[in-house]
Every structure is written in C-alpha cells, then in structure tokens.
Motif scaffolding. Structure first.
Motif, PDB file in Angstrom:
ATOM      1  N   ILE A 244       0.818  -1.213   0.000  1.00 22.13           N
ATOM      2  CA  ILE A 244       0.000   0.000   0.000  1.00 22.13           C
ATOM      3  C   ILE A 244       0.857   1.271   0.000  1.00 22.13           C
ATOM      4  CG2 ILE A 244      -1.933   1.192   1.089  1.00 22.13           C
ATOM      5  CD1 ILE A 244      -2.574  -1.580  -0.007  1.00 22.13           C
ATOM      6  N   PRO A 245       1.910   1.371   0.826  1.00 18.71           N
ATOM      7  CA  PRO A 245       2.729   2.592   0.774  1.00 18.71           C
ATOM      8  C   PRO A 245       3.379   2.815  -0.586  1.00 18.71           C
ATOM      9  CG  PRO A 245       3.132   1.404   2.811  1.00 18.71           C
ATOM     10  CD  PRO A 245       2.326   0.496   1.927  1.00 18.71           C
ATOM     11  N   ARG A 246       3.828   1.731  -1.222  1.00 19.30           N
ATOM     12  CA  ARG A 246       4.445   1.892  -2.536  1.00 19.30           C
ATOM     13  C   ARG A 246       3.409   2.350  -3.558  1.00 19.30           C
ATOM     14  NH1 ARG A 246       8.412  -2.771  -4.114  1.00 19.30           N
ATOM     15  NH2 ARG A 246       9.508  -1.820  -2.349  1.00 19.30           N
ATOM     16  N   CYS A 247       2.171   1.886  -3.394  1.00 19.67           N
ATOM     17  CA  CYS A 247       1.092   2.379  -4.259  1.00 19.67           C
ATOM     18  C   CYS A 247       0.957   3.890  -4.107  1.00 19.67           C
ATOM     19  CB  CYS A 247      -0.229   1.710  -3.888  1.00 19.67           C
ATOM     20  SG  CYS A 247      -0.359  -0.030  -4.331  1.00 19.67           S
ATOM     21  N   ALA A 248       1.036   4.355  -2.853  1.00 21.48           N
ATOM     22  CA  ALA A 248       0.886   5.787  -2.589  1.00 21.48           C
ATOM     23  C   ALA A 248       2.021   6.584  -3.213  1.00 21.48           C
ATOM     24  CB  ALA A 248       0.835   6.035  -1.080  1.00 21.48           C
ATOM     25  N   ILE A 249       3.220   6.009  -3.220  1.00 18.08           N
ATOM     26  CA  ILE A 249       4.375   6.716  -3.772  1.00 18.08           C
ATOM     27  C   ILE A 249       4.307   6.766  -5.294  1.00 18.08           C
ATOM     28  CG2 ILE A 249       6.885   6.713  -4.004  1.00 18.08           C
ATOM     29  CD1 ILE A 249       6.980   5.198  -1.317  1.00 18.08           C
ATOM     30  N   VAL A 250       4.157   5.602  -5.913  1.00 18.16           N
ATOM     31  CA  VAL A 250       4.272   5.509  -7.367  1.00 18.16           C
ATOM     32  C   VAL A 250       2.967   5.834  -8.071  1.00 18.16           C
ATOM     33  CG1 VAL A 250       4.835   3.992  -9.296  1.00 18.16           C
ATOM     34  CG2 VAL A 250       6.100   3.802  -7.138  1.00 18.16           C
ATOM     35  N   ARG A 251       1.890   5.166  -7.670  1.00 17.59           N
ATOM     36  CA  ARG A 251       0.644   5.277  -8.420  1.00 17.59           C
ATOM     37  C   ARG A 251       0.011   6.662  -8.299  1.00 17.59           C
ATOM     38  NH1 ARG A 251       2.581   1.419 -10.412  1.00 17.59           N
ATOM     39  NH2 ARG A 251       1.758  -0.697 -10.455  1.00 17.59           N
ATOM     40  N   THR A 252       0.239   7.339  -7.183  1.00 19.39           N
ATOM     41  CA  THR A 252      -0.404   8.643  -7.025  1.00 19.39           C
ATOM     42  C   THR A 252       0.572   9.784  -7.275  1.00 19.39           C
ATOM     43  OG1 THR A 252      -0.023   8.460  -4.627  1.00 19.39           O
ATOM     44  CG2 THR A 252      -2.165   7.796  -5.463  1.00 19.39           C
ATOM     45  N   SER A 253       1.591   9.932  -6.435  1.00 21.49           N
ATOM     46  CA  SER A 253       2.492  11.083  -6.540  1.00 21.49           C
ATOM     47  C   SER A 253       3.253  11.115  -7.852  1.00 21.49           C
ATOM     48  CB  SER A 253       3.478  11.070  -5.363  1.00 21.49           C
ATOM     49  OG  SER A 253       2.799  11.181  -4.142  1.00 21.49           O
ATOM     50  N   VAL A 254       3.930  10.018  -8.189  1.00 16.60           N
ATOM     51  CA  VAL A 254       4.786  10.010  -9.372  1.00 16.60           C
ATOM     52  C   VAL A 254       3.967  10.174 -10.647  1.00 16.60           C
ATOM     53  CG1 VAL A 254       6.415   8.654 -10.723  1.00 16.60           C
ATOM     54  CG2 VAL A 254       6.557   8.634  -8.224  1.00 16.60           C
TER      55      VAL A 254
ATOM     56  N   ALA B 150      -7.404   4.358  -0.335  1.00 15.55           N
ATOM     57  CA  ALA B 150      -8.486   4.930   0.474  1.00 15.55           C
ATOM     58  C   ALA B 150      -9.173   3.855   1.308  1.00 15.55           C
ATOM     59  CB  ALA B 150      -9.497   5.631  -0.437  1.00 15.55           C
ATOM     60  N   TRP B 151      -9.440   2.709   0.691  1.00 21.30           N
ATOM     61  CA  TRP B 151     -10.093   1.611   1.416  1.00 21.30           C
ATOM     62  C   TRP B 151      -9.215   1.125   2.567  1.00 21.30           C
ATOM     63  CZ3 TRP B 151      -8.884  -3.390   2.641  1.00 21.30           C
ATOM     64  CH2 TRP B 151      -9.926  -4.206   3.083  1.00 21.30           C
ATOM     65  N   SER B 152      -7.920   1.027   2.329  1.00 17.67           N
ATOM     66  CA  SER B 152      -7.000   0.545   3.357  1.00 17.67           C
ATOM     67  C   SER B 152      -6.967   1.484   4.552  1.00 17.67           C
ATOM     68  CB  SER B 152      -5.592   0.391   2.774  1.00 17.67           C
ATOM     69  OG  SER B 152      -5.574  -0.557   1.731  1.00 17.67           O
ATOM     70  N   ILE B 153      -6.978   2.786   4.282  1.00 19.41           N
ATOM     71  CA  ILE B 153      -6.975   3.757   5.379  1.00 19.41           C
ATOM     72  C   ILE B 153      -8.289   3.689   6.150  1.00 19.41           C
ATOM     73  CG2 ILE B 153      -6.926   6.214   5.943  1.00 19.41           C
ATOM     74  CD1 ILE B 153      -5.062   6.617   3.546  1.00 19.41           C
ATOM     75  N   LYS B 154      -9.406   3.660   5.431  1.00 21.53           N
ATOM     76  CA  LYS B 154     -10.715   3.613   6.088  1.00 21.53           C
ATOM     77  C   LYS B 154     -10.881   2.367   6.945  1.00 21.53           C
ATOM     78  CE  LYS B 154     -13.812   6.414   3.212  1.00 21.53           C
ATOM     79  NZ  LYS B 154     -14.383   7.149   4.362  1.00 21.53           N
ATOM     80  N   ASN B 155     -10.276   1.271   6.511  1.00 16.97           N
ATOM     81  CA  ASN B 155     -10.443  -0.002   7.214  1.00 16.97           C
ATOM     82  C   ASN B 155      -9.227  -0.387   8.046  1.00 16.97           C
ATOM     83  OD1 ASN B 155     -13.132  -1.385   6.134  1.00 16.97           O
ATOM     84  ND2 ASN B 155     -12.175  -0.317   4.413  1.00 16.97           N
ATOM     85  N   SER B 156      -8.378   0.609   8.343  1.00 18.55           N
ATOM     86  CA  SER B 156      -7.216   0.401   9.216  1.00 18.55           C
ATOM     87  C   SER B 156      -6.370  -0.791   8.789  1.00 18.55           C
ATOM     88  CB  SER B 156      -7.673   0.218  10.672  1.00 18.55           C
ATOM     89  OG  SER B 156      -8.436   1.318  11.104  1.00 18.55           O
ATOM     90  N   MET B 157      -6.206  -0.945   7.480  1.00 23.63           N
ATOM     91  CA  MET B 157      -5.415  -2.049   6.926  1.00 23.63           C
ATOM     92  C   MET B 157      -5.955  -3.407   7.376  1.00 23.63           C
ATOM     93  SD  MET B 157      -3.001  -0.525   5.187  1.00 23.63           S
ATOM     94  CE  MET B 157      -2.228   1.077   5.067  1.00 23.63           C
ATOM     95  N   LYS B 158      -7.239  -3.448   7.734  1.00 26.99           N
ATOM     96  CA  LYS B 158      -7.848  -4.680   8.277  1.00 26.99           C
ATOM     97  C   LYS B 158      -7.046  -5.195   9.473  1.00 26.99           C
ATOM     98  CE  LYS B 158     -11.001  -6.507   6.797  1.00 26.99           C
ATOM     99  NZ  LYS B 158     -12.447  -6.311   7.064  1.00 26.99           N
ATOM    100  N   ASN B 159      -6.432  -4.251  10.191  1.00 29.60           N
ATOM    101  CA  ASN B 159      -5.626  -4.575  11.377  1.00 29.60           C
ATOM    102  C   ASN B 159      -4.459  -5.504  11.063  1.00 29.60           C
ATOM    103  OD1 ASN B 159      -7.316  -3.045  13.154  1.00 29.60           O
ATOM    104  ND2 ASN B 159      -8.799  -4.722  13.104  1.00 29.60           N
ATOM    105  N   ARG B 160      -3.999  -5.494   9.811  1.00 26.42           N
ATOM    106  CA  ARG B 160      -2.822  -6.281   9.436  1.00 26.42           C
ATOM    107  C   ARG B 160      -1.809  -5.405   8.687  1.00 26.42           C
ATOM    108  NH1 ARG B 160      -2.741 -11.773   9.955  1.00 26.42           N
ATOM    109  NH2 ARG B 160      -0.503 -11.339   9.817  1.00 26.42           N
ATOM    110  N   PRO B 161      -1.295  -4.372   9.352  1.00 31.77           N
ATOM    111  CA  PRO B 161      -0.292  -3.533   8.687  1.00 31.77           C
ATOM    112  C   PRO B 161       0.974  -4.303   8.350  1.00 31.77           C
ATOM    113  CG  PRO B 161      -0.362  -3.059  11.034  1.00 31.77           C
ATOM    114  CD  PRO B 161      -1.548  -3.932  10.734  1.00 31.77           C
ATOM    115  N   ASP B 162       1.220  -5.400   9.063  1.00 32.32           N
ATOM    116  CA  ASP B 162       2.412  -6.201   8.774  1.00 32.32           C
ATOM    117  C   ASP B 162       2.346  -6.814   7.384  1.00 32.32           C
ATOM    118  OD1 ASP B 162       0.224  -7.698   9.844  1.00 32.32           O
ATOM    119  OD2 ASP B 162       1.539  -9.428  10.113  1.00 32.32           O
ATOM    120  N   LEU B 163       1.130  -7.024   6.871  1.00 28.55           N
ATOM    121  CA  LEU B 163       0.961  -7.576   5.529  1.00 28.55           C
ATOM    122  C   LEU B 163       0.757  -6.485   4.482  1.00 28.55           C
ATOM    123  CD1 LEU B 163      -1.422 -10.591   6.299  1.00 28.55           C
ATOM    124  CD2 LEU B 163       1.079 -10.572   6.213  1.00 28.55           C
ATOM    125  N   ALA B 164       0.090  -5.399   4.868  1.00 30.32           N
ATOM    126  CA  ALA B 164      -0.222  -4.338   3.905  1.00 30.32           C
ATOM    127  C   ALA B 164       0.934  -3.359   3.722  1.00 30.32           C
ATOM    128  CB  ALA B 164      -1.469  -3.577   4.350  1.00 30.32           C
TER     129      ALA B 164
END
Length: 334
Positions: free
Chosen positions: A22-32, A64-78
């Motif tokens: 998810i963080p890499r999506c935020a870096i590449v897919r949106t900002s770049v 957006a879904w990941s933020i709204k759903n708190s990474m489904k409480n699995r940030p270690d995977l997301a």
C-alpha cells in the motif's frame, strides 16, 4: 529467530512473488504518476491510456479503502517494507495536496483525477483526522508509532522512550497541512481550505504539535522506520496463508497436502496467488491449515518476542521532516 535465519533469501527475492504494498502504491501510483501528468514529463499524457487510468483509479481506491479499514488490522501484511503508518499517510497526503493545487489552478486533467481527488479528500479529511485524534498521546500534542513504545527499565517495568516521537509528530503536522491547505501562487503562501467544517479543530491540532516540536525536537531519539526487512517473524511467512499456486523453482507443481516439510525446504518453492480468489473461498481457506500451520489472523504489534526484524532509520530524515513541518507552519496564511 526465524527471520534472521531466512533473511538472505527473503530479502533478496521476496519468495519469488510480486507483492502489492500500500505505501508503494501511494508513492508511485499517485504522486509520481500525477507529477508526470501535470508537468507533462516526456509526453506522459500520450501514454496515460484507459488501462493506465483504470489502474490509477483502482490503486487510489485501494489506498483509500485501506486507510478507512485500518489495513484490516494487518499492517504487517499491507505495509510490508514500510511499517511507519505516519510515513505512509504522508505519502498519500502529498498527492492530495497536488490535486488540490491543480484544481485551484483550473488545470486541464483527465477526469480520473477528479475521482481520485474525491477519494483522497474524503479519507484524509475525515478518517485520517480521526486516526490522529485516537492516537494522540495524553499531552494532546505528540504522537508515537512503535519504536521504543515497549521499552522497559532495569526492573522490567514498562518505560516508553518515544524513539520515533519526533518523527511521527512532525509527519502528523505535514499530513494535516498537506490535507487542509493549498498553495496560493499569487502570494507564495499556504492557505487553509476555509470551507472545511472541522478547520478550527485542525488548527488546534497543528498548533499543539508545532509547540511540542519547538520544545522537544532535540529531547528524544530522532529515530524512524522508513524501511524494513520484509518478514516480521514466523507468522508473516507467506506459506501459512491461502494460495492457489504451489511449484518448485523449475516450474514443477506440487501438492501442498503431501509436501514433506521435514525433508524439503519451503524456501525452494513458490507459494502464492494467481488471479482472483472470491471472498467465500478465501474465508474457507483461512480456516484451513497450510503446511500443517494455521493461518495467523491477528497481529500483535511490531514489538512482540520472536517478531524481530531489521529496519532502516535515518536521523537526518527526522530532522528534515521536522524542519519541513516548521517551515510550512511558518508559511501558513490563515
């Protein structure tokens, strides 16, 4: 410790699989991608076809879904490589800031950017604010991520040291400013978006954190976790999770129910997902054992015994984002 044993293989080829981070999506897919469009880098608009626009929108929706759903409480995977939630939120907030600027300047952009703007503005101006309100420390000014939060003194008593407190607090300010301001090209100042109902609350949050930074920017360790090893202990190994592809490195498939874990190494195999697994099937697969191990369904934090992992920290990075927060605050025109 499983991770140390597996580190050379895991970090070099990540189990021979593609991962969605998810963080890499935020870096590449949106900002770049957005910067490439708005500044028309190497005629990028010509390549931003319908398929790419669909991918761009889908990725923004996932963020957006990941933020709204708190990474489904699995940030270690997301957030596999990027455990810092504050850093991840900052990545996405920069895209919202650029989108806001483009709208204010009436730039002609593909309609997909309007849809992405709606997604990000909604989540950053509601769910992210609530996250900060829920995680602010008792002083109502500063924030901790996870470094040093479980430290103990010589008597074994919990004594948090706030090793990433400066970084997390500074990034909170940067996120709020990016989410609730726009750059006025006429004055060169940052202006608050005045039609936001909770603007007074945002001002208080920013002011409190800035005051804390001015007082405490050199009182704590300036650590952060901007990058990390991929696996956070035994429970995060991919072999224990639902999959539909099981094969050796030479492409030969195998039956996971007849895999001899005593005499064969899973590290010499590829275990992953190809295509799409519907939710009902996936839930059923979660309840099953994989290689005689139950799927881990809970995450107990990054500080649990047996979950040790290497991470990268940069003190200059902490000081840089702190200076950024102070400079942007100084440039606010409210």
């Amino acid at each position: 410790i499983p991770y140390i044993t597996l580190a050379p293989t895991v970090t070099s080829i990540l189990f021979k699989l593609n991962g969605i981070l998810i963080p890499r999506c935020a870096i590449v897919r949106t900002s770049v991608i957005f910067c490439a469009i708005i500044y028309d880098l190497v005629d990028f608009k010509d390549y931003f076809n319908q398929d790419m626009q669909t991918l761009y929108l889908s990725t923004a929706s996932l963020i957006a879904w990941s933020i709204k759903n708190s990474m489904k409480n699995r940030p270690d995977l997301a957030q596999v490589y990027y455990p810092s939630h504050y850093n991840f939120l900052w990545y996405g907030s920069r895209s919202l800031f650029l989108l806001e600027l483009a709208r204010r300047q009436d730039k002609s952009l593909p309609d997909v950017f309007n849809r992405v703007y709606s997604l990000l503005s909604d989540v950053y101006r509601s769910d992210v604010v609530k996250f900060f309100q829920d995680h602010v420390r008792s002083d109502k000014s500063s924030y901790d991520d996870f470094l040093g939060t479980n430290d103990t003194n010589i008597f074994g008593k919990l004594e948090p040291t706030g090793e990433d407190r400066i970084f997390s607090t500074a990034q909170t300010v940067n996120i709020l400013i990016a989410s609730f301001t726009y750059f006025d090209t006429n004055t060169g100042r940052l202006k608050l978006i005045t039609n936001e109902k909770q603007l007074d609350t945002i001002k208080i949050m920013i002011n409190n954190s800035i005051s804390w930074l001015l007082e405490n920017a050199f009182k704590y360790q300036p650590f952060n976790c901007f990058f990390s090893g991929s696996v956070k202990g035994f429970n995060q190994l991919p072999f224990w999770y639902p999959a539909n592809i099981y094969q050796f490195l030479n492409g030969t498939t195998f039956d996971p129910d007849h895999f001899d874990t005593e005499n064969q190494s899973l590290m010499d195999s590829i275990v992953g997902v190809s295509g799409y697994i519907d939710e009902t099937t996936y839930e059923r697969m979660i309840s099953q054992k994989h290689f005689n191990v139950s799927t881990p369904t809970t995450f107990n934090g990054y500080n649990v015994p047996g979950g040790e992992f290497p991470f990268w920290s940069s003190q200059p990075y902490t000081h840089s984002v702190t200076l950024l927060a102070l400079a942007q605050y100084n440039n606010l025109d409210d």
